[in-house]
Scaffold this motif. Sequence first.
Motif, PDB file in Angstrom:
ATOM      1  N   ALA A 227      45.436  12.555 120.951  1.00 13.15           N
ATOM      2  CA  ALA A 227      46.617  13.012 120.241  1.00 13.15           C
ATOM      3  C   ALA A 227      47.571  13.956 121.178  1.00 13.15           C
ATOM      4  CB  ALA A 227      46.485  13.540 119.416  1.00 13.15           C
ATOM      5  N   ALA A 228      48.794  13.860 121.236  1.00 14.80           N
ATOM      6  CA  ALA A 228      49.459  14.998 121.874  1.00 14.80           C
ATOM      7  C   ALA A 228      49.727  16.067 121.193  1.00 14.80           C
ATOM      8  CB  ALA A 228      50.944  14.126 122.420  1.00 14.80           C
ATOM      9  N   GLU A 229      49.598  15.925 119.761  1.00 21.07           N
ATOM     10  CA  GLU A 229      49.891  17.144 118.841  1.00 21.07           C
ATOM     11  C   GLU A 229      49.043  17.023 117.833  1.00 21.07           C
ATOM     12  OE1 GLU A 229      50.612  20.185 117.560  1.00 21.07           O
ATOM     13  OE2 GLU A 229      52.235  19.959 118.985  1.00 21.07           O
ATOM     14  N   ARG A 230      47.953  18.264 117.834  1.00 16.34           N
ATOM     15  CA  ARG A 230      46.917  18.220 116.953  1.00 16.34           C
ATOM     16  C   ARG A 230      47.233  19.335 115.993  1.00 16.34           C
ATOM     17  NH1 ARG A 230      41.754  18.038 121.128  1.00 16.34           N
ATOM     18  NH2 ARG A 230      42.114  15.902 122.010  1.00 16.34           N
ATOM     19  N   ASP A 231      48.020  20.020 115.953  1.00 14.03           N
ATOM     20  CA  ASP A 231      48.317  21.158 115.012  1.00 14.03           C
ATOM     21  C   ASP A 231      48.553  20.636 113.752  1.00 14.03           C
ATOM     22  OD1 ASP A 231      48.046  23.161 116.754  1.00 14.03           O
ATOM     23  OD2 ASP A 231      50.269  23.370 117.119  1.00 14.03           O
ATOM     24  N   GLY A 232      47.805  21.073 112.582  1.00 16.70           N
ATOM     25  CA  GLY A 232      48.007  20.390 111.190  1.00 16.70           C
ATOM     26  C   GLY A 232      47.418  19.151 111.060  1.00 16.70           C
ATOM     27  N   TRP A 233      46.437  18.758 111.854  1.00 12.45           N
ATOM     28  CA  TRP A 233      45.933  17.232 111.678  1.00 12.45           C
ATOM     29  C   TRP A 233      45.180  17.190 110.564  1.00 12.45           C
ATOM     30  CZ3 TRP A 233      46.176  13.435 115.409  1.00 12.45           C
ATOM     31  CH2 TRP A 233      45.284  12.293 115.331  1.00 12.45           C
ATOM     32  N   GLU A 234      44.370  18.190 110.099  1.00  9.45           N
ATOM     33  CA  GLU A 234      43.585  18.219 108.749  1.00  9.45           C
ATOM     34  C   GLU A 234      44.235  18.124 107.691  1.00  9.45           C
ATOM     35  OE1 GLU A 234      44.655  22.355 109.717  1.00  9.45           O
ATOM     36  OE2 GLU A 234      43.657  20.744 110.967  1.00  9.45           O
ATOM     37  N   ARG A 235      45.555  18.460 107.657  1.00  7.39           N
ATOM     38  CA  ARG A 235      46.541  18.326 106.477  1.00  7.39           C
ATOM     39  C   ARG A 235      47.075  16.919 106.338  1.00  7.39           C
ATOM     40  NH1 ARG A 235      47.716  23.434 108.524  1.00  7.39           N
ATOM     41  NH2 ARG A 235      49.507  22.640 109.422  1.00  7.39           N
ATOM     42  N   ARG A 236      46.841  16.112 107.392  1.00  4.86           N
ATOM     43  CA  ARG A 236      47.658  14.731 107.320  1.00  4.86           C
ATOM     44  C   ARG A 236      46.617  13.816 106.658  1.00  4.86           C
ATOM     45  NH1 ARG A 236      49.163  14.851 113.709  1.00  4.86           N
ATOM     46  NH2 ARG A 236      49.747  16.927 113.924  1.00  4.86           N
ATOM     47  N   PRO A 237      47.091  12.969 106.043  1.00  2.11           N
ATOM     48  CA  PRO A 237      46.341  11.690 105.606  1.00  2.11           C
ATOM     49  C   PRO A 237      45.317  11.292 106.741  1.00  2.11           C
ATOM     50  CG  PRO A 237      48.355  11.514 104.777  1.00  2.11           C
ATOM     51  CD  PRO A 237      48.597  12.442 105.940  1.00  2.11           C
ATOM     52  N   PRO A 238      44.044  11.074 106.504  1.00  2.00           N
ATOM     53  CA  PRO A 238      42.949  10.696 107.592  1.00  2.00           C
ATOM     54  C   PRO A 238      43.436   8.970 107.674  1.00  2.00           C
ATOM     55  CG  PRO A 238      41.867  10.768 105.530  1.00  2.00           C
ATOM     56  CD  PRO A 238      43.412  11.580 105.311  1.00  2.00           C
ATOM     57  N   HIS A 239      43.209   8.841 108.931  1.00  2.00           N
ATOM     58  CA  HIS A 239      43.312   7.099 109.403  1.00  2.00           C
ATOM     59  C   HIS A 239      42.244   6.413 108.276  1.00  2.00           C
ATOM     60  CE1 HIS A 239      43.749   4.087 112.335  1.00  2.00           C
ATOM     61  NE2 HIS A 239      44.036   3.632 111.385  1.00  2.00           N
ATOM     62  N   PHE A 240      40.889   6.987 108.458  1.00  2.00           N
ATOM     63  CA  PHE A 240      40.084   6.346 107.554  1.00  2.00           C
ATOM     64  C   PHE A 240      39.538   7.115 106.729  1.00  2.00           C
ATOM     65  CE2 PHE A 240      35.706   4.957 106.497  1.00  2.00           C
ATOM     66  CZ  PHE A 240      35.974   3.357 106.168  1.00  2.00           C
ATOM     67  N   PRO A 241      39.467   7.055 105.333  1.00  2.00           N
ATOM     68  CA  PRO A 241      39.674   5.869 104.690  1.00  2.00           C
ATOM     69  C   PRO A 241      41.451   5.667 104.289  1.00  2.00           C
ATOM     70  CG  PRO A 241      38.765   7.151 103.194  1.00  2.00           C
ATOM     71  CD  PRO A 241      38.662   7.938 104.186  1.00  2.00           C
ATOM     72  N   ASP A 242      41.900   6.621 104.146  1.00  2.00           N
ATOM     73  CA  ASP A 242      43.261   6.569 103.626  1.00  2.00           C
ATOM     74  C   ASP A 242      44.330   5.790 103.953  1.00  2.00           C
ATOM     75  OD1 ASP A 242      41.770   8.898 102.588  1.00  2.00           O
ATOM     76  OD2 ASP A 242      43.459   9.875 101.869  1.00  2.00           O
ATOM     77  N   VAL A 243      44.587   6.120 105.189  1.00  2.00           N
ATOM     78  CA  VAL A 243      45.609   5.046 105.865  1.00  2.00           C
ATOM     79  C   VAL A 243      45.192   3.688 106.009  1.00  2.00           C
ATOM     80  CG1 VAL A 243      47.111   4.862 107.959  1.00  2.00           C
ATOM     81  CG2 VAL A 243      46.738   7.048 107.079  1.00  2.00           C
ATOM     82  N   PHE A 244      44.068   3.631 106.458  1.00  4.17           N
ATOM     83  CA  PHE A 244      43.410   2.475 106.512  1.00  4.17           C
ATOM     84  C   PHE A 244      43.331   1.351 105.289  1.00  4.17           C
ATOM     85  CE2 PHE A 244      39.356  -0.179 106.197  1.00  4.17           C
ATOM     86  CZ  PHE A 244      39.283  -0.786 107.244  1.00  4.17           C
ATOM     87  N   GLU A 245      43.098   1.934 104.260  1.00  6.82           N
ATOM     88  CA  GLU A 245      43.164   1.301 102.909  1.00  6.82           C
ATOM     89  C   GLU A 245      44.453   1.016 102.615  1.00  6.82           C
ATOM     90  OE1 GLU A 245      41.052   3.596 100.045  1.00  6.82           O
ATOM     91  OE2 GLU A 245      39.080   3.228 100.812  1.00  6.82           O
ATOM     92  N   ALA A 246      45.422   1.693 102.882  1.00  7.51           N
ATOM     93  CA  ALA A 246      47.001   1.312 102.959  1.00  7.51           C
ATOM     94  C   ALA A 246      47.487   0.224 103.569  1.00  7.51           C
ATOM     95  CB  ALA A 246      47.878   2.731 102.537  1.00  7.51           C
ATOM     96  N   VAL A 247      47.009   0.222 104.689  1.00  2.26           N
ATOM     97  CA  VAL A 247      47.474  -0.879 105.671  1.00  2.26           C
ATOM     98  C   VAL A 247      46.888  -2.070 105.357  1.00  2.26           C
ATOM     99  CG1 VAL A 247      47.356  -1.555 108.289  1.00  2.26           C
ATOM    100  CG2 VAL A 247      47.679   0.835 107.717  1.00  2.26           C
ATOM    101  N   LEU A 248      45.379  -2.037 105.089  1.00  2.01           N
ATOM    102  CA  LEU A 248      44.848  -3.382 104.436  1.00  2.01           C
ATOM    103  C   LEU A 248      45.410  -3.741 103.202  1.00  2.01           C
ATOM    104  CD1 LEU A 248      41.084  -2.652 104.840  1.00  2.01           C
ATOM    105  CD2 LEU A 248      42.572  -3.883 106.158  1.00  2.01           C
ATOM    106  N   GLU A 249      46.129  -3.053 102.464  1.00  2.00           N
ATOM    107  CA  GLU A 249      46.958  -3.536 101.117  1.00  2.00           C
ATOM    108  C   GLU A 249      48.329  -4.148 101.536  1.00  2.00           C
ATOM    109  OE1 GLU A 249      47.859  -4.475  97.385  1.00  2.00           O
ATOM    110  OE2 GLU A 249      46.081  -3.762  97.918  1.00  2.00           O
ATOM    111  N   GLU A 250      48.942  -3.323 102.485  1.00  2.00           N
ATOM    112  CA  GLU A 250      50.099  -4.109 102.932  1.00  2.00           C
ATOM    113  C   GLU A 250      49.852  -5.384 103.786  1.00  2.00           C
ATOM    114  OE1 GLU A 250      51.861  -1.172 105.647  1.00  2.00           O
ATOM    115  OE2 GLU A 250      51.819   0.331 104.294  1.00  2.00           O
ATOM    116  N   ILE A 251      48.908  -5.597 104.468  1.00  2.00           N
ATOM    117  CA  ILE A 251      48.377  -6.914 105.029  1.00  2.00           C
ATOM    118  C   ILE A 251      48.089  -7.947 103.896  1.00  2.00           C
ATOM    119  CG2 ILE A 251      46.812  -8.109 106.455  1.00  2.00           C
ATOM    120  CD1 ILE A 251      46.205  -5.529 107.828  1.00  2.00           C
ATOM    121  N   HIS A 252      47.350  -7.696 102.899  1.00  2.80           N
ATOM    122  CA  HIS A 252      46.867  -8.336 101.860  1.00  2.80           C
ATOM    123  C   HIS A 252      48.358  -8.805 101.001  1.00  2.80           C
ATOM    124  CE1 HIS A 252      42.812  -6.534 101.732  1.00  2.80           C
ATOM    125  NE2 HIS A 252      42.804  -7.465 102.872  1.00  2.80           N
ATOM    126  N   ARG A 253      49.478  -8.346 100.906  1.00  2.00           N
ATOM    127  CA  ARG A 253      50.643  -8.470 100.394  1.00  2.00           C
ATOM    128  C   ARG A 253      51.309  -9.452 101.304  1.00  2.00           C
ATOM    129  NH1 ARG A 253      51.639  -2.773  99.384  1.00  2.00           N
ATOM    130  NH2 ARG A 253      53.334  -2.969 100.879  1.00  2.00           N
TER     131      ARG A 253
END
Length: 309
Positions: A227-253
């Motif tokens: 990552a080029a920028e890590r500041d505030g990383w812990e406040r962003r939605p985590p890739h797994f599981p949050d973003v991961f589940e959202a992307v899977l839902e988009e794929i299933h649609r």
Amino acid sequence: MRRRHKPKAPILLDARNEIQKSPAMLVASGFEMASIERVSACVLDALDAQKPFSLIRLGDGEAVLLGYPDLIHPTRFAHWMGNFFGPHAKPTHGFDTLRAYLVHAIRNADVVGLSPRKWSDLDDARARLSRLGAKGGRLTQAEKEAISAVEWGVLAHLAAPLLAPGQILATTAVHGELETAGVLKQCVSRAAQVNIISGNDLQARFAARFPDKFLRVRRVPTEYKFAAERDGWERRPPHFPDVFEAVLEEIHRGDFAGLSLVGAGPCGKAYCDAIRAAGGVALDIGSIMDLWAERRTRSYLAEMKSVTL
């Protein structure tokens, strides 16, 4: 005089150094690796026929995910998950689900890229992985190379029970070979819709290179290690599981019809699997996305020039 392994192309120099590091312990895996010509034909045929298709690649990171806890020390596992997901990797017990997704993706893939070598003695590999893995991130450069060699070497043992009849096996560097051969460019040119799942911002580059193409870009968090920028990383939605589940839902649609190019670490294998199940063609091309974004995250990328973008 013992002959040293000579890589076929620059793309293999970095990723497959494990073949040279411990030659006494690394032996042929017994896998029959398909030529890049055969893999390319299968990819293009699936795209032209609009046939569901998934190409995924397995590396040392996937070996760690598959091998924990039997082969991989908990400290080493935590270190690797931290490389992928940063502060969101704590605690590590939640990654059992991601491992299950990875297993499913391997079993269903049309093409699986992996190392052509394996560690000859699995008990010896387990002992080395335990001893070195307990040190976590406190490894010397020599120790880093040693543990990497073993992790690459156990991949064949871990993948073999998951492979299905009829699957095509290729080198884990197949993504670079597809780019170098111009096949990824052909795929983009032939596809009616192109989808990108990546941590890189590639929309403007693709739109400029292929202005008449219907393009969908889904940004996901990049690997924390690169990552080029890590500041505030812990406040962003985590890739797994949050973003991961959202992307899977988009794929299933059904949002990812046509051709999907995926660069999303271990999560990307599950994305490819889900896209295939939804009727699309998915290619796990990993660090080639970094090449397109002019981010030299791996040493072998310094030897490559982008063909697609």
